[in-house]
Write a protein that holds these residues in place. Structure first.
Motif, PDB file in Angstrom:
ATOM      1  N   TRP A  57       0.774  -1.313  -0.026  1.00 13.76           N
ATOM      2  CA  TRP A  57      -0.048  -0.014   0.121  1.00 13.76           C
ATOM      3  C   TRP A  57       0.972   1.348  -0.125  1.00 13.76           C
ATOM      4  CZ3 TRP A  57      -4.441  -0.583  -1.884  1.00 13.76           C
ATOM      5  CH2 TRP A  57      -5.560  -1.608  -1.450  1.00 13.76           C
ATOM      6  N   ARG A  58       2.046   1.126   0.546  1.00 14.27           N
ATOM      7  CA  ARG A  58       2.875   2.553   0.404  1.00 14.27           C
ATOM      8  C   ARG A  58       3.408   2.567  -1.078  1.00 14.27           C
ATOM      9  NH1 ARG A  58       4.739   4.735   4.880  1.00 14.27           N
ATOM     10  NH2 ARG A  58       4.483   3.594   7.061  1.00 14.27           N
ATOM     11  N   TYR A 112       1.613   1.627  -3.678  1.00 12.64           N
ATOM     12  CA  TYR A 112       0.216   1.643  -4.335  1.00 12.64           C
ATOM     13  C   TYR A 112       0.440   3.185  -4.862  1.00 12.64           C
ATOM     14  CZ  TYR A 112      -4.436   1.128  -5.882  1.00 12.64           C
ATOM     15  OH  TYR A 112      -5.833   0.808  -6.652  1.00 12.64           O
ATOM     16  N   ASN A 132      -0.972   7.028  -6.165  1.00 12.73           N
ATOM     17  CA  ASN A 132      -1.623   7.904  -5.706  1.00 12.73           C
ATOM     18  C   ASN A 132      -2.619   8.266  -6.961  1.00 12.73           C
ATOM     19  OD1 ASN A 132      -0.627   8.514  -3.034  1.00 12.73           O
ATOM     20  ND2 ASN A 132       0.892   9.941  -4.114  1.00 12.73           N
ATOM     21  N   THR A 133      -3.845   8.422  -6.549  1.00 11.78           N
ATOM     22  CA  THR A 133      -4.887   8.852  -7.663  1.00 11.78           C
ATOM     23  C   THR A 133      -4.836  10.081  -8.227  1.00 11.78           C
ATOM     24  OG1 THR A 133      -6.500   7.343  -6.488  1.00 11.78           O
ATOM     25  CG2 THR A 133      -7.360   8.755  -8.105  1.00 11.78           C
ATOM     26  N   LYS A 158      -6.351   6.675  -3.510  1.00 10.99           N
ATOM     27  CA  LYS A 158      -5.463   6.942  -2.654  1.00 10.99           C
ATOM     28  C   LYS A 158      -4.776   8.209  -2.672  1.00 10.99           C
ATOM     29  CE  LYS A 158      -0.614   5.635  -1.157  1.00 10.99           C
ATOM     30  NZ  LYS A 158       0.494   4.954  -1.614  1.00 10.99           N
ATOM     31  N   THR A 184      -2.236  11.101  -1.074  1.00 11.98           N
ATOM     32  CA  THR A 184      -1.420  11.487  -0.274  1.00 11.98           C
ATOM     33  C   THR A 184      -1.027  13.110  -0.097  1.00 11.98           C
ATOM     34  OG1 THR A 184      -0.107   9.659  -0.788  1.00 11.98           O
ATOM     35  CG2 THR A 184       1.257  11.203   0.137  1.00 11.98           C
ATOM     36  N   SER A 226      -1.009   9.327   3.937  1.00 12.55           N
ATOM     37  CA  SER A 226      -1.771   8.897   2.822  1.00 12.55           C
ATOM     38  C   SER A 226      -3.091   8.060   3.444  1.00 12.55           C
ATOM     39  CB  SER A 226      -0.850   7.779   2.033  1.00 12.55           C
ATOM     40  OG  SER A 226       0.235   8.499   1.521  1.00 12.55           O
ATOM     41  N   VAL A 258      -6.212   5.596   1.979  1.00 14.18           N
ATOM     42  CA  VAL A 258      -7.060   4.872   0.784  1.00 14.18           C
ATOM     43  C   VAL A 258      -8.394   4.400   1.231  1.00 14.18           C
ATOM     44  CG1 VAL A 258      -6.606   2.719  -0.171  1.00 14.18           C
ATOM     45  CG2 VAL A 258      -4.796   3.982   0.390  1.00 14.18           C
TER      46      VAL A 258
END
Length: 419
Positions: A210-211, A213, A215-216, A230, A232, A365, A367
């Protein structure tokens, strides 16, 4: 023939022509009283109460009391605790309206049954959080992390392996060829080793996944409402900021305090599953509240609804604050006071205190699922579990996470106080 001009003198001393103006009649002055603040009580309204034959309230001198409310320039806000001992009651001149637990939108209303608020039973730390912050703060008791392989499939694999071993043993005894048994045994050993690897390093792999993953990408005109995102960015507190238990770090969105004990050959166990010659978790408290997070590229601000009992999985590395043994325990009165406040005995145990937090202004971050309510953009917990999928290159089975995913700084400052 001379004409006589009429002149008069003004108050400033200047002499002007013409007759003086007649004095204007001043209207009778009417005394004005500040409208009293009644707080909904007609007995405090003075003359209005007399119209309905309702006697007014009297003070110690026997005269009806007048209460004048002072105007405030800002809205009423719920006072947050500063020392963890509970919110300070607000003194007012009348009853206040019901203020929601958070300033804007909460993660869910309090459940009610029969007109009374229903409180779910919980440990002492849940009662402490309710007394200190109210129901808007989530007590993170256990995190929703589990292996993605269901229990049914585990039993299926066990049955298949047992059947394979039995078939291989039968062929070996009947025909004298041990190749099938050796092959099945090798497969069983490999799967067992893989399962042990996943069990030992599963949480670290989920955190790494997940780190890393991505960012959106946020477009203000085309937000992915209802999609998995996600974000951040920098975080800011909501209406209820948190405070760490031991260091009293103020204005946090997430706090955790963990007390570990080392059990030797004859030491006491910190918990029912604490084994000898290992560190065991004796006490923990983790709190999270609704907060805001801002996208650094567009400046879009999101309300993360993590309070009101929302499901949460956090990856916030705690820092070691203090290491205590029987020789230096007496040199730390603050630590002994903290133990007494939490009804924990010190004895002669070897202890380690760790605290983790995400302070306002830090980078974190989140999610979750993106939602929108009027002009407010929110991030809610996903309704279903989220799986990492098979990570065959790293020899990991699918692992699932439930609820919001909160990720803090990967390398916090390690502060160790040797006392």
């Amino acid at each position: 023939m001379s004409v006589r001009r009429t002149t008069h003198q003004l108050s400033s001393g200047m002499i002007v022509s013409g007759p003086p103006e007649p004095p204007k009649e001043r209207p009778a002055s009417v005394g004005s009283w500040a409208a009293p603040y009644t707080g909904g009580d007609i007995r405090k309204s003075g003359e209005l109460g007399k119209m309905f034959d309702i006697p007014g309230t009297a003070d110690s001198s026997g005269a009806p009391s007048r209460t004048v409310s002072k105007s405030h320039s800002g809205p009423l806000a719920r006072s947050a605790p500063s020392s963890g001992s509970g919110p300070v009651p607000r003194k007012t001149s009348g009853p206040l309206p019901q203020i929601p637990p958070t300033g804007l939108i909460t993660s869910g209303p309090a459940r009610s049954s029969g007109g009374q608020t229903e409180q779910s039973p919980g440990p002492a730390r849940k009662k402490k959080a309710a007394a200190a912050y109210g129901g808007s703060v989530t007590v993170v008791e256990e995190e929703g992390f589990a292996f993605g392989v269901s229990r049914v499939w585990r039993w299926v694999l066990v049955v298949v392996f047992v059947a394979g071993l039995a078939a291989g043993a039968f062929v070996w005894l009947a025909v004298g060829r041990p190749e099938i048994l050796i092959g099945v045994a090798a497969v069983v050993a490999a799967v067992t080793l893989l399962a042990v690897w996943n069990w030992a390093r599963g949480r670290q792999e989920v955190e790494r996944f997940w780190r890393s993953y991505p960012n959106t990408s946020i477009e203000p005109r085309n937000l992915p409402i209802g999609k998995f995102v996600k974000i951040t960015g920098h975080v800011t507190c909501g209406s209820i900021p948190l405070e760490s238990s031991y260091q009293n770090i103020s204005r946090c969105i997430y706090t955790s305090t963990e007390l570990y004990e080392y059990r030797g050959c004859t030491g006491l166990a910190a918990n029912p599953t604490h084994k000898r010659f290992t560190w065991g978790l004796r006490y923990t408290e983790r709190y999270v509240a609704d907060f805001y997070i801002s996208d650094p590229d567009t400046g879009t601000r999101f309300l993360v609804r993590a309070g009101n009992g929302a499901r949460l999985t956090s990856f916030v590395k705690p820092a070691t604050i203090m290491e205590i043994n029987k020789d230096n325990k007496e040199l730390s009165p603050d630590f002994l006071s903290w133990l007494a406040e939490h009804n924990l005995s010190g004895d002669d145990r070897i202890m380690c205190l760790k605290e983790g937090y995400i302070k306002e202004g830090n980078t974190a971050s989140v999610v979750g699922i993106l939602r929108k309510h009027e002009n407010l953009i929110m991030i809610d917990p996903p309704p279903d579990i989220v799986s990492t999928g098979c990570q065959w290159r790293r020899f990991f089975f699918p692992m699932s996470v439930e609820g919001l995913i909160l990720i803090g700084d990967e390398r916090p400052d390690e502060v160790i106080y040797q006392v």
